[in-house]
Design an enzyme around this catalytic site. Structure first.
Site, PDB file in Angstrom:
ATOM      1  N   SER A 124     -14.519   2.450  -5.278  1.00  0.00           N
ATOM      2  CA  SER A 124     -14.046   2.995  -6.721  1.00  0.00           C
ATOM      3  C   SER A 124     -13.946   4.469  -6.839  1.00  0.00           C
ATOM      4  O   SER A 124     -14.077   5.141  -5.893  1.00  0.00           O
ATOM      5  CB  SER A 124     -14.639   2.351  -7.901  1.00  0.00           C
ATOM      6  OG  SER A 124     -15.918   3.194  -8.047  1.00  0.00           O
ATOM      7  N   LYS A 125     -13.242   4.711  -8.061  1.00  0.00           N
ATOM      8  CA  LYS A 125     -12.942   6.363  -8.205  1.00  0.00           C
ATOM      9  C   LYS A 125     -14.165   7.173  -7.987  1.00  0.00           C
ATOM     10  O   LYS A 125     -13.993   8.425  -7.487  1.00  0.00           O
ATOM     11  CB  LYS A 125     -12.305   6.455  -9.680  1.00  0.00           C
ATOM     12  CG  LYS A 125     -11.047   5.745 -10.071  1.00  0.00           C
ATOM     13  CD  LYS A 125     -10.167   7.041  -9.729  1.00  0.00           C
ATOM     14  CE  LYS A 125      -8.932   6.400  -9.493  1.00  0.00           C
ATOM     15  NZ  LYS A 125      -8.208   6.777  -7.986  1.00  0.00           N
TER      16      LYS A 125
END
Ligand code: GLU
Length: 508
Positions: free
Chosen positions: A255-256
């Site tokens: 994820s980010k």
């Protein structure tokens, strides 16, 4: 199970950028289809009208094309089973729901959202998983029609058949079985006639004649419900392959927080598409034979879903960088220039696209492509061509260290004197001859000769081979402004400016 040629689909929801995990799903579908002469369908799952955007769809298509994953049927390509956007298929979902209603495999449910909510909360409070109890199952077609005509809102629910287990084949995980009793009758159409996700997927897979469903394992819990629906339509249940998710280095889903996650970000940072797809192919699968760096068609030839591992792949940026370096080294220089132009522009080094300037940058690529991880880093590696500032070079500790060496200052002034009387150093031989004359003037040789020459001409203590860098500087100095590059100061001017600045500087 379906016989004959395989048909797979990649079914992104256009609610953002294409995530590398989804790109890997697309890739595995593609490899599977291409390796077996099958058909690859692209379907846009945009039933969620609030979150789906045309811009996201366009960007997903562009990223897939950029990766080289071509599709045979899709929203732009068309095909015999379209339309390929769910938002254009609502009439079909209604028609298929009507068919299940007519056959008694579905029914109208009038339970209000409040009632369902209360039931759900009660179940939770009692520590039981909630499942729709089938309250409206017994409402017959006439009563349902009457109530609907009277304006009572209703959803359409699937009547889950009364049998103990749902089984399906998963090519990655083997045969899987789920107890039917935990499946409450799922909603097929909402009260506003829009399709529920699981229903739209199955109607589409059936009407698009899909034989194999390759997707992320986050969809595995949808599968039992979907299997019951394929059966209700009398359609051969597809083979499934649920792929383990792509994880970050800390083993949580990528994820980010882990940095770049979308294909677009990797593209913007200067990864080549063939490097990214090659890397993604190795996440959970191995082409065998100890070989890893292979083109897409060869990967497709070797690919098999049965050989895909069930454990999650951990995204390894170092390995991706290694693969990217390999493809940059072997790429055609003119293609590298095309792909790197945006970064040269951003730095102000490239001002217009002129063949002479682009050819010059193409020649310069050999000095950069083998020694950086990403295209984005190339202009920095070649910065010395465009920027030469003696004063700021002299402020650098590594440059000062070189100049502190015995005889270094003499080499710099001899170089300035020598180049003042020499034509441009257009090739390696001209450079070698000039260096030999500096050696004759000063007696310096080897590192004591070449290091001061390097700092004087490039302003840096390290960098590409001087045999390449020096002629590149002087060839650049001869380019007319129409070549579209930032002005490149020549070696003569550099040596003179550097020598002057060095004389003015306080001795270190
Ligand atoms: N639209 C789903 C997703 O983007 C894919 C569903 C499927 O492949 O069945 O995750």
């Amino acid at each position: 199970m379906a016989e004959g040629p395989i048909r797979v689909r990649f079914a992104p929801s256009p609610t953002g950028q294409l995530h590398v995990g989804n790109a890997r799903t697309a890739l595995f579908n593609w490899l599977y289809a291409r390796g077996r002469g099958g058909t690859f369908v692209l379907r846009i799952e945009d039933t969620d009208r609030e979150r789906s955007t045309a811009a996201s769809e366009a960007s997903i298509l562009e990223d897939l094309r950029w990766l080289g994953l071509s599709w045979d049927e899709g929203p732009d390509a068309g095909g015999p089973h379209g339309p390929y956007r769910q938002s254009e298929r609502f009439a079909l979902y209604r028609q298929q729901a009507a068919q299940l209603l007519a056959a008694g495999q579905a029914y109208y449910c009038f339970c209000s959202p409040e009632r369902l909510d209360t039931e759900r909360k009660k179940a939770l409070a009692a520590g039981r998983p909630y499942r729709y109890p089938g309250t409206c199952r017994r409402i017959g077609p006439e009563e349902a029609a009457r109530r609907r005509e009277a304006g009572e809102p209703a959803v359409v629910r699937f009547r889950v058949p009364n049998r103990p287990m749902v089984r399906f084949v998963d090519l990655v995980r083997g045969e899987l079985a789920f107890a039917t009793e935990v499946i409450g009758d799922p909603v097929l159409l909402r009260s506003d006639d829009t399709p529920a996700y699981n229903f739209a997927v199955v109607v589409d897979d059936v009407s698009m004649r899909i034989t194999d469903v390759v997707r992320g394992e986050d969809h595995i819990s949808n599968t039992p419900r979907q299997v019951l629906l394929y059966e209700a339509f009398g359609y051969p249940v597809p083979r499934f392959a649920h792929l383990a998710l792509v994880l970050g280095p800390d083993h949580t889903p990528l994820s980010k927080r882990h940095g770049a996650t979308s294909v677009r970000e990797f593209r913007d940072r200067g990864y080549l598409p063939e490097a990214l797809v090659n890397y993604l192919a190795l996440l959970g699968w191995s082409p065998g034979g100890g070989e890893e760096l292979l083109p897409l068609d060869e990967l497709a030839r070797r690919f098999s879903l049965e050989a895909v591992g069930h454990s999650a792949g951990v995204f390894d940026p170092e390995k991706l960088a290694w693969i990217n370096r390999h493809y940059m080294k072997t790429a055609d220089p003119s293609r590298l220039v095309r792909d790197t132009a945006r970064y040269f522009r951003a730095r102000g080094f490239l001002r217009a696209a002129d063949p002479a300037g682009l050819a010059y940058l193409g020649d310069a690529m050999t000095m950069a492509a083998g020694s950086v991880d990403r295209l984005e880093e190339i202009p920095d590696r070649l910065r010395f061509l465009f920027e030469h500032d003696a004063a700021s070079a002299l402020a650098r500790p590594d440059v000062r260290e070189v100049l502190g060496g015995p005889g270094a200052r003499d080499v710099v002034s001899a170089l300035a004197a020598e180049l003042a009387e020499t034509p441009r150093l257009a090739d390696r031989e001209a450079f070698r001859a000039a260096a030999a004359r500096v050696r004759a003037r000063t007696g310096a040789r080897g590192r004591a000769l070449f290091h001061p020459i390097r700092v004087a001409l490039t302003g840096e203590a390290g960098g590409p081979e001087l045999d390449l860098a020096v002629p590149a500087i002087d060839r650049g100095a001869e380019l007319p402004p129409s070549a579209g590059l930032a002005p490149i100061p020549g070696c003569r001017e550099r040596a003179a400016a550097f020598s002057r600045a060095l004389q003015d500087a306080v001795p270190s």
